[in-house]
Design a protein around this motif. Structure first.
Motif, short mmCIF file in Angstrom:
data_model
loop_
_atom_site.label_atom_id
_atom_site.label_comp_id
_atom_site.label_asym_id
_atom_site.label_seq_id
_atom_site.Cartn_x
_atom_site.Cartn_y
_atom_site.Cartn_z
N LEU A 67 0.83 -1.21 0.00
CA LEU A 67 0.00 0.00 0.00
C LEU A 67 0.86 1.25 0.00
O LEU A 67 0.56 2.22 -0.71
N ARG A 68 1.94 1.25 0.78
CA ARG A 68 2.82 2.43 0.85
C ARG A 68 3.57 2.62 -0.45
O ARG A 68 3.60 3.73 -1.00
N GLU A 69 4.16 1.56 -0.98
CA GLU A 69 4.98 1.68 -2.19
C GLU A 69 4.15 1.99 -3.43
O GLU A 69 4.67 2.55 -4.39
N SER A 70 2.87 1.66 -3.41
CA SER A 70 2.00 1.99 -4.55
C SER A 70 1.47 3.42 -4.45
O SER A 70 0.90 3.93 -5.41
N GLY A 71 1.63 4.04 -3.29
CA GLY A 71 1.17 5.41 -3.11
C GLY A 71 -0.23 5.53 -2.53
O GLY A 71 -0.78 6.62 -2.48
N VAL A 72 -0.81 4.43 -2.08
CA VAL A 72 -2.17 4.47 -1.54
C VAL A 72 -2.18 5.03 -0.11
O VAL A 72 -3.08 5.76 0.27
N VAL A 73 -1.16 4.68 0.68
CA VAL A 73 -1.08 5.18 2.05
C VAL A 73 0.25 5.86 2.29
O VAL A 73 1.23 5.63 1.57
N ARG A 74 0.25 6.69 3.32
CA ARG A 74 1.48 7.31 3.82
C ARG A 74 1.67 6.78 5.23
O ARG A 74 0.72 6.75 6.01
N GLN A 75 2.89 6.34 5.53
CA GLN A 75 3.20 5.82 6.86
C GLN A 75 4.26 6.70 7.51
O GLN A 75 5.16 7.20 6.85
N ALA A 76 4.12 6.84 8.83
CA ALA A 76 5.10 7.62 9.60
C ALA A 76 5.18 7.03 11.00
O ALA A 76 4.17 6.57 11.55
N TYR A 77 6.38 7.05 11.55
CA TYR A 77 6.54 6.60 12.92
C TYR A 77 6.16 7.71 13.88
O TYR A 77 6.51 8.88 13.67
N ARG A 78 5.43 7.34 14.91
CA ARG A 78 5.17 8.23 16.04
C ARG A 78 5.51 7.40 17.26
O ARG A 78 4.76 6.50 17.63
N GLY A 79 6.67 7.69 17.84
CA GLY A 79 7.19 6.83 18.91
C GLY A 79 7.49 5.47 18.33
O GLY A 79 8.19 5.36 17.33
N THR A 80 6.93 4.44 18.93
CA THR A 80 7.17 3.08 18.43
C THR A 80 6.08 2.62 17.47
O THR A 80 6.19 1.56 16.89
N ALA A 81 5.03 3.43 17.33
CA ALA A 81 3.91 3.05 16.46
C ALA A 81 4.14 3.56 15.03
O ALA A 81 4.67 4.65 14.83
N LYS A 82 3.74 2.75 14.07
CA LYS A 82 3.77 3.17 12.67
C LYS A 82 2.33 3.53 12.31
O LYS A 82 1.44 2.70 12.33
N LEU A 83 2.12 4.83 12.02
CA LEU A 83 0.78 5.31 11.69
C LEU A 83 0.56 5.32 10.20
O LEU A 83 1.49 5.57 9.41
N ASN A 84 -0.68 5.09 9.80
CA ASN A 84 -1.06 4.99 8.40
C ASN A 84 -2.14 6.00 8.08
O ASN A 84 -3.09 6.17 8.84
N ALA A 85 -1.98 6.67 6.95
CA ALA A 85 -2.97 7.63 6.47
C ALA A 85 -3.22 7.37 4.99
O ALA A 85 -2.29 7.11 4.22
#
Length: 115
Positions: A67-85
């Motif tokens: 999903l991230r590499e296709s451009g459907v979602v953006r992921q970012a670390y917040r602390g130890t969690a990886k958040l998805n948008a």
């Protein structure tokens, strides 16, 4: 000032690099589509741990990477969690109506199958 840990930097395609076939491939898998449906229904970014998926942890990681590499979602670390948008605005600009059509079709299918 501390340096960013390069192992925690996630690569995302720029909007101009997102391709229709990659997006369609990402959305064609039922597990990935369920992730996108949850993200579309949420007003907030969701941690990977939020999703209760019927696959192993390593397979879950694979689905999020697709999903991230296709451009459907953006992921970012917040602390130890990886958040998805969901990259809704960018996808709408690149492929007008595509995401809304896929989400509507998935909802219609779910309603049909549960009726």
């Amino acid at each position: 000032m501390t340096e960013r840990d390069p192992s925690r930097t996630l690569v995302h395609p720029e909007a101009g690099e997102i391709r229709l076939e990659g997006v369609l491939h990402a959305l064609s898998d039922p597990v990935r589509l369920s992730i996108v449906l949850d993200l579309a229904a949420s007003a907030e970014d969701l941690a990977c741990s939020y999703f209760d998926l019927p696959v192993t942890k390593s397979t879950t990681t694979h689905h999020f990477r697709v999903l991230r590499e296709s451009g459907v979602v953006r992921q970012a670390y917040r602390g130890t969690a990886k958040l998805n948008a969901l990259r809704r605005e960018e996808l709408q600009e690149l492929f007008p109506g595509l995401l809304d059509s896929v989400l509507a079709a998935a909802a219609a299918e779910a309603a049909r199958l549960t009726a």
